[in-house]
Design a protein around this motif. Structure first.
Motif, PDB file in Angstrom:
ATOM      1  N   SER A   1       6.541 -12.656   0.560  1.00 50.53           N
ATOM      2  CA  SER A   1       5.310 -13.402   0.342  1.00 50.53           C
ATOM      3  C   SER A   1       5.517 -14.323  -0.835  1.00 50.53           C
ATOM      4  O   SER A   1       6.533 -14.309  -1.505  1.00 50.53           O
ATOM      5  CB  SER A   1       4.188 -12.442   0.038  1.00 50.53           C
ATOM      6  N   ASP A   2       4.500 -15.082  -1.086  1.00 53.82           N
ATOM      7  CA  ASP A   2       4.521 -15.959  -2.231  1.00 53.82           C
ATOM      8  C   ASP A   2       4.525 -15.113  -3.509  1.00 53.82           C
ATOM      9  O   ASP A   2       4.991 -15.542  -4.553  1.00 53.82           O
ATOM     10  CB  ASP A   2       3.246 -16.792  -2.157  1.00 53.82           C
TER      11      ASP A   2
ATOM     12  N   ALA B   1       4.666  -7.011   4.518  1.00 54.79           N
ATOM     13  CA  ALA B   1       4.398  -8.456   4.546  1.00 54.79           C
ATOM     14  C   ALA B   1       4.482  -9.026   3.136  1.00 54.79           C
ATOM     15  O   ALA B   1       4.668 -10.230   2.960  1.00 54.79           O
ATOM     16  CB  ALA B   1       3.023  -8.709   5.146  1.00 54.79           C
ATOM     17  N   GLY B   2       4.390  -8.129   2.129  1.00 52.07           N
ATOM     18  CA  GLY B   2       4.426  -8.605   0.744  1.00 52.07           C
ATOM     19  C   GLY B   2       5.818  -9.022   0.282  1.00 52.07           C
ATOM     20  O   GLY B   2       5.955  -9.742  -0.698  1.00 52.07           O
TER      21      GLY B   2
ATOM     22  N   VAL C   1       6.770   5.196  13.457  1.00 49.52           N
ATOM     23  CA  VAL C   1       5.856   6.299  13.769  1.00 49.52           C
ATOM     24  C   VAL C   1       5.085   5.948  15.037  1.00 49.52           C
ATOM     25  O   VAL C   1       4.509   4.863  15.156  1.00 49.52           O
ATOM     26  CB  VAL C   1       4.912   6.579  12.574  1.00 49.52           C
TER      27      VAL C   1
ATOM     28  N   LYS D   1       1.804 -14.094  -5.020  1.00 45.61           N
ATOM     29  CA  LYS D   1       0.652 -14.359  -5.891  1.00 45.61           C
ATOM     30  C   LYS D   1      -0.037 -13.021  -6.099  1.00 45.61           C
ATOM     31  O   LYS D   1      -0.256 -12.282  -5.158  1.00 45.61           O
ATOM     32  CB  LYS D   1      -0.340 -15.305  -5.201  1.00 45.61           C
TER      33      LYS D   1
ATOM     34  N   GLU E   1      -4.067  -3.000   3.930  1.00 46.80           N
ATOM     35  CA  GLU E   1      -4.624  -4.093   4.727  1.00 46.80           C
ATOM     36  C   GLU E   1      -4.873  -3.670   6.176  1.00 46.80           C
ATOM     37  O   GLU E   1      -5.874  -4.045   6.775  1.00 46.80           O
ATOM     38  CB  GLU E   1      -3.666  -5.280   4.671  1.00 46.80           C
TER      39      GLU E   1
ATOM     40  N   GLY F   1      -4.204  -8.726   0.708  1.00 41.48           N
ATOM     41  CA  GLY F   1      -3.362  -9.226  -0.369  1.00 41.48           C
ATOM     42  C   GLY F   1      -2.600  -8.093  -1.038  1.00 41.48           C
ATOM     43  O   GLY F   1      -2.924  -6.913  -0.868  1.00 41.48           O
ATOM     44  N   ILE F   2      -1.569  -8.488  -1.767  1.00 42.36           N
ATOM     45  CA  ILE F   2      -0.630  -7.522  -2.337  1.00 42.36           C
ATOM     46  C   ILE F   2      -1.324  -6.560  -3.293  1.00 42.36           C
ATOM     47  O   ILE F   2      -1.206  -5.334  -3.163  1.00 42.36           O
ATOM     48  CB  ILE F   2       0.512  -8.272  -3.075  1.00 42.36           C
TER      49      ILE F   2
ATOM     50  N   GLY G   1       9.407  -4.146   7.664  1.00 39.71           N
ATOM     51  CA  GLY G   1      10.584  -3.806   6.882  1.00 39.71           C
ATOM     52  C   GLY G   1      10.188  -3.506   5.449  1.00 39.71           C
ATOM     53  O   GLY G   1       9.008  -3.623   5.083  1.00 39.71           O
TER      54      GLY G   1
ATOM     55  N   GLU H   1       9.486   4.148   7.435  1.00 43.90           N
ATOM     56  CA  GLU H   1       9.336   2.689   7.560  1.00 43.90           C
ATOM     57  C   GLU H   1      10.062   2.228   8.823  1.00 43.90           C
ATOM     58  O   GLU H   1      11.253   2.510   8.979  1.00 43.90           O
ATOM     59  CB  GLU H   1       9.883   2.027   6.286  1.00 43.90           C
ATOM     60  N   ARG H   2       9.363   1.502   9.688  1.00 40.93           N
ATOM     61  CA  ARG H   2       9.961   1.119  10.977  1.00 40.93           C
ATOM     62  C   ARG H   2      11.084   0.085  10.804  1.00 40.93           C
ATOM     63  O   ARG H   2      12.000   0.010  11.634  1.00 40.93           O
ATOM     64  CB  ARG H   2       8.884   0.567  11.915  1.00 40.93           C
TER      65      ARG H   2
ATOM     66  N   ALA I   1       0.846  -1.211   0.000  1.00 37.39           N
ATOM     67  CA  ALA I   1       0.000   0.000   0.000  1.00 37.39           C
ATOM     68  C   ALA I   1       0.874   1.251   0.000  1.00 37.39           C
ATOM     69  O   ALA I   1       0.646   2.183  -0.788  1.00 37.39           O
ATOM     70  CB  ALA I   1      -0.937  -0.013   1.210  1.00 37.39           C
TER      71      ALA I   1
HETATM   72  C1  LIG Z   1       4.718 -14.830   4.341  1.00 36.41           C
HETATM   73  C2  LIG Z   1       3.565 -14.089   3.690  1.00 36.41           C
HETATM   74  C3  LIG Z   1       3.102 -14.526   2.448  1.00 36.41           C
HETATM   75  C4  LIG Z   1       2.089 -13.822   1.784  1.00 36.41           C
HETATM   76  N1  LIG Z   1       1.753 -14.210   0.516  1.00 36.41           N
HETATM   77  C5  LIG Z   1       0.910 -13.431  -0.208  1.00 36.41           C
HETATM   78  C6  LIG Z   1       0.676 -13.700  -1.576  1.00 36.41           C
HETATM   79  O1  LIG Z   1       1.248 -14.615  -2.155  1.00 36.41           O
HETATM   80  N2  LIG Z   1      -0.190 -12.913  -2.244  1.00 36.41           N
HETATM   81  C7  LIG Z   1      -0.826 -11.857  -1.645  1.00 36.41           C
HETATM   82  O2  LIG Z   1      -1.598 -11.165  -2.315  1.00 36.41           O
HETATM   83  N3  LIG Z   1      -0.626 -11.591  -0.344  1.00 36.41           N
HETATM   84  C8  LIG Z   1       0.242 -12.331   0.380  1.00 36.41           C
HETATM   85  N4  LIG Z   1       0.476 -12.029   1.688  1.00 36.41           N
HETATM   86  C9  LIG Z   1      -0.260 -10.918   2.287  1.00 36.41           C
HETATM   87  C10 LIG Z   1       0.297  -9.601   1.786  1.00 36.41           C
HETATM   88  O3  LIG Z   1       1.671  -9.591   1.972  1.00 36.41           O
HETATM   89  C11 LIG Z   1      -0.387  -8.446   2.510  1.00 36.41           C
HETATM   90  O4  LIG Z   1      -1.760  -8.504   2.214  1.00 36.41           O
HETATM   91  C12 LIG Z   1       0.144  -7.106   2.038  1.00 36.41           C
HETATM   92  O5  LIG Z   1       1.532  -7.048   2.223  1.00 36.41           O
HETATM   93  C13 LIG Z   1      -0.526  -5.950   2.775  1.00 36.41           C
HETATM   94  O6  LIG Z   1       0.046  -4.761   2.338  1.00 36.41           O
HETATM   95  P1  LIG Z   1       0.062  -3.433   3.223  1.00 36.41           P
HETATM   96  O7  LIG Z   1       0.966  -2.496   2.513  1.00 36.41           O
HETATM   97  O8  LIG Z   1      -1.313  -2.985   3.487  1.00 36.41           O
HETATM   98  O9  LIG Z   1       0.699  -3.835   4.619  1.00 36.41           O
HETATM   99  P2  LIG Z   1       2.094  -4.512   4.969  1.00 36.41           P
HETATM  100  O10 LIG Z   1       2.613  -5.283   3.835  1.00 36.41           O
HETATM  101  O11 LIG Z   1       1.883  -5.209   6.251  1.00 36.41           O
HETATM  102  O12 LIG Z   1       3.095  -3.289   5.165  1.00 36.41           O
HETATM  103  C14 LIG Z   1       3.038  -2.447   6.274  1.00 36.41           C
HETATM  104  C15 LIG Z   1       4.382  -1.774   6.447  1.00 36.41           C
HETATM  105  O13 LIG Z   1       4.260  -0.772   7.456  1.00 36.41           O
HETATM  106  C16 LIG Z   1       5.394  -0.797   8.295  1.00 36.41           C
HETATM  107  N5  LIG Z   1       5.003  -0.248   9.606  1.00 36.41           N
HETATM  108  C17 LIG Z   1       4.169  -0.806  10.518  1.00 36.41           C
HETATM  109  N6  LIG Z   1       4.034   0.008  11.588  1.00 36.41           N
HETATM  110  C18 LIG Z   1       4.788   1.091  11.336  1.00 36.41           C
HETATM  111  C19 LIG Z   1       5.054   2.270  12.075  1.00 36.41           C
HETATM  112  N7  LIG Z   1       4.506   2.489  13.274  1.00 36.41           N
HETATM  113  N8  LIG Z   1       5.921   3.191  11.546  1.00 36.41           N
HETATM  114  C20 LIG Z   1       6.501   2.979  10.334  1.00 36.41           C
HETATM  115  N9  LIG Z   1       6.275   1.860   9.596  1.00 36.41           N
HETATM  116  C21 LIG Z   1       5.414   0.949  10.082  1.00 36.41           C
HETATM  117  C22 LIG Z   1       5.783  -2.266   8.352  1.00 36.41           C
HETATM  118  O14 LIG Z   1       7.125  -2.435   8.706  1.00 36.41           O
HETATM  119  C23 LIG Z   1       5.478  -2.712   6.923  1.00 36.41           C
HETATM  120  O15 LIG Z   1       6.596  -2.553   6.086  1.00 36.41           O
HETATM  121  C24 LIG Z   1       1.468 -12.715   2.401  1.00 36.41           C
HETATM  122  C25 LIG Z   1       1.898 -12.313   3.680  1.00 36.41           C
HETATM  123  C26 LIG Z   1       2.929 -12.978   4.313  1.00 36.41           C
HETATM  124  C27 LIG Z   1       3.388 -12.526   5.686  1.00 36.41           C
END
Ligand SMILES: Cc1cc2nc3c(=O)[nH]c(=O)nc-3n(C[C@H](O)[C@H](O)[C@H](O)COP(=O)(O)OP(=O)(O)OC[C@H]3O[C@@H](n4cnc5c(N)ncnc54)[C@H](O)[C@@H]3O)c2cc1C
Length: 512
Positions: free
Chosen positions: A149-150, A145-146, A216, A152, A482, A489-490, A141, A111-112, A92
């Motif tokens: 990830s796999d 979580a993406g 943050v 997909k 998310e 999902g990604i 990091g 980014e934490r 995101a």
């Molecule tokens: C092992 C694994 C496999 C996966 N496989 C798939 C897949 O194959 N396909 C798929 O669609 N989805 C997959 N997912 C789910 C997918 O990764 C998540 O749905 C997606 O990453 C969500 O994106 P996001 O940016 O909303 O949040 P996140 O990816 O969770 O990113 C949030 C970021 O914010 C940072 N953060 C958190 N708190 C703070 C703060 N206070 N200050 C600064 N930074 C902060 C975190 O460090 C992180 O980098 C998988 C997840 C995991 C863990």
């Protein structure tokens, strides 16, 4: 001239470029020499019948220069006076930043965690030694979580945004073009880190800033408007804020709640990771015994049923993948799965989860579902991130496994009765669900070679940060992805992040 063609082919003809070309020319009754290019529009596998087919939809260029499969995005150098703070650099935050940049707005990313390559080392230490870095792991990091990830990349949320644009940006930064036309696009956990690093370089090369190790801890407000963010080390960064912190950052929910932002509990789902031999999944899906037919990719499955009106389904399947410890807190176990681009491993794993409804908990408490999930993760924890495990046939018969099949999970596994570590509603619904999936596969799904590992809990956010039609809750505050509770999902998180950036750009008169 461009001719469109739809073919149903053998796997050899569908997946081998030169054989595909021959099949297309034969079908159109044209000479191969007259074809100036072939652009596959869609490719999928039809495994409903004994003879597995590959369905290909392609544009065939005859005497014409073929179009590129996607249009490269051009990024201007950003204007330092137009800026926005992006908290979190998962899908995101990454795609919010790219969208801001596309419009000449400077993203200031906080980014934490660490950069993606340092994260690789930290996750390796967790896998090898069971030592967790709470700020650098599978959840936190660069890449979020993406990152591991796999990868997909299919989503059901195409109606909500432009998934093709997201995939095109991945290709522009190094992903294989096949993700643009494969029905089940997949990048792989080994390739994602390099693509994420390339995206970071694009952002920095065009004036964006990315700060790692910046957690943050609060939002700065003036007259009810969010005007910046404050970090754990006292540093502050000014600008409207896109909050894209994912659903593992519980501390963020707590500081938002304390500051009077409106949150609510959200329904989610939880269960186990289920690991089968890949060859068994191949034989179920491709109707073969022993070796998978050449050219066909490692098979995946998708199951869904209702048990007493409650959804039980497979989730985030990783063919040829591994199960990983995805915890970001001490004393709490979270499992997830990932697979490399080749999906060449011997095991297939998938989440098997049960719907959990917020109405069944105290709806007035925004953290009720989060605490329920937390309870499961704590019950499943043992020192060194050992995981509770049970042979599938023993789970069906509700007895402790005297021995366990081999697993890809890198930490120790402990034989348990899943009924002892999971809430009754989850264990009993899973058991019924597995029996239904077994009937659907003529008795092949329930296997003594399959292993349940617990718990699978981070399927979607258990909390929602409320926002209005324009995706904000207060002026200057755009919760996205998310963690905000609007994506899973990604790709859907990436779409949501992009849309938040567009809203912000519109509100501040920043859009080009
Ligand atoms: C092992 C694994 C496999 C996966 N496989 C798939 C897949 O194959 N396909 C798929 O669609 N989805 C997959 N997912 C789910 C997918 O990764 C998540 O749905 C997606 O990453 C969500 O994106 P996001 O940016 O909303 O949040 P996140 O990816 O969770 O990113 C949030 C970021 O914010 C940072 N953060 C958190 N708190 C703070 C703060 N206070 N200050 C600064 N930074 C902060 C975190 O460090 C992180 O980098 C998988 C997840 C995991 C863990």
């Amino acid at each position: 001239m461009v001719r469109n063609i739809s073919l149903s082919l053998s796997p050899e003809d569908g997946f081998d470029d030169s054989r595909l070309r021959v099949s297309i020319c034969r079908s159109l009754r044209i000479q191969s020499s007259s074809v100036t290019g072939i652009r596959i529009r869609k490719r999928s596998i039809d495994a409903r019948h004994r003879s597995v087919k590959v369905l290909v939809d392609a544009d065939v260029y005859i005497g014409e220069t073929p179009e590129k499969l996607y249009k490269e995005t051009v990024f201007p150098f950003s204007d330092a006076k137009k800026r926005a703070v992006v908290v979190g650099f998962g899908p995101a935050g990454i795609f919010a930043s790219l969208t801001l940049l596309e419009n000449g707005v400077t993203p200031i990313v906080l980014e934490r965690g660490k950069d993606v390559h340092s994260r690789l080392k930290d996750t390796a230490i967790l896998s090898r030694e069971g030592k967790l870095d709470t700020e650098s792991n599978y959840a936190f990091g660069e890449g979020g979580a993406g990152a591991f990830s796999d990868g997909k990349l299919y989503t059901r949320s195409t109606k909500r945004g432009d998934a093709k644009r997201i995939l095109s940006l991945f290709v522009q930064h190094g992903a294989d073009e096949s993700i643009l036309y494969d029905a089940r696009p997949h990048i792989g956990s080994d390739r994602l880190p390099y693509i994420i690093e390339n995206i970071r370089k694009t952002i920095e090369a065009h004036g964006g800033e990315i700060h790692f190790g910046k957690k943050v801890t609060g939002l700065i407000q003036k007259n009810d408007e969010v005007i910046g963010a404050e970090c754990h080390d006292g540093s502050t960064y000014m600008g409207p804020v896109i909050l894209a912190t994912g659903h593992s950052a519980k501390d963020v929910y707590y500081f938002l709640s304390e500051a009077g932002f409106i949150l609510e509990a959200k329904s989610t789902a939880a269960g186990v990771r289920l690991e089968h031999p890949q060859s068994l999944v191949d034989s179920i899906q491709y109707h073969c015994e022993g070796v998978r037919p050449q050219y066909l990719p490692p098979a995946s499955y998708s199951f869904r049923t209702q048990v007493n009106g409650r959804g039980v389904y497979s989730f985030c399947m990783c063919p040829g993948g591994v199960v990983v410890p995805a915890s970001s807190e001490e004393g709490s176990l979270v499992l997830n799965g990932m697979s490399p681009a080749s999906r060449g491993g011997r095991k297939a794993n998938s989440g098997m989860i049960v719907e959990l409804r917020k109405e069944e908990l105290d709806e007035s408490d925004p953290f009720a579902m989060m605490r329920f999930i937390e309870g499961i993760e704590r019950r499943c924890f043992s020192d060194g991130f050992a995981a509770p495990a049970e042979r599938m046939t023993d789970f069906i018969n509700d007895r402790l496994s005297p021995s366990l099949p081999a697993t890809t999970y890198p930490r120790p596994v402990l034989p348990v009765r899943m009924d002892d570590v999971l809430p009754h509603v989850i264990a009993s619904s899973l058991r019924e669900g597995f029996l239904a999936f077994d009937r659907a596969t003529r008795g092949r799904f329930i296997s003594s070679e399959a292993l349940l590992l617990a718990p699978e809990t981070r399927t979607s956010s258990p909390v929602r940060i409320l926002r209005d039609e324009s995706m904000k809750q207060r002026c200057g505050f755009y919760p996205a992805g998310e963690g905000a509770g609007y994506a899973g999902g990604i790709v859907s998180a990436a779409i949501d992040g992009s849309e938040a950036a567009l809203r912000l750009g519109g509100d501040y008169g920043y859009l080009l």
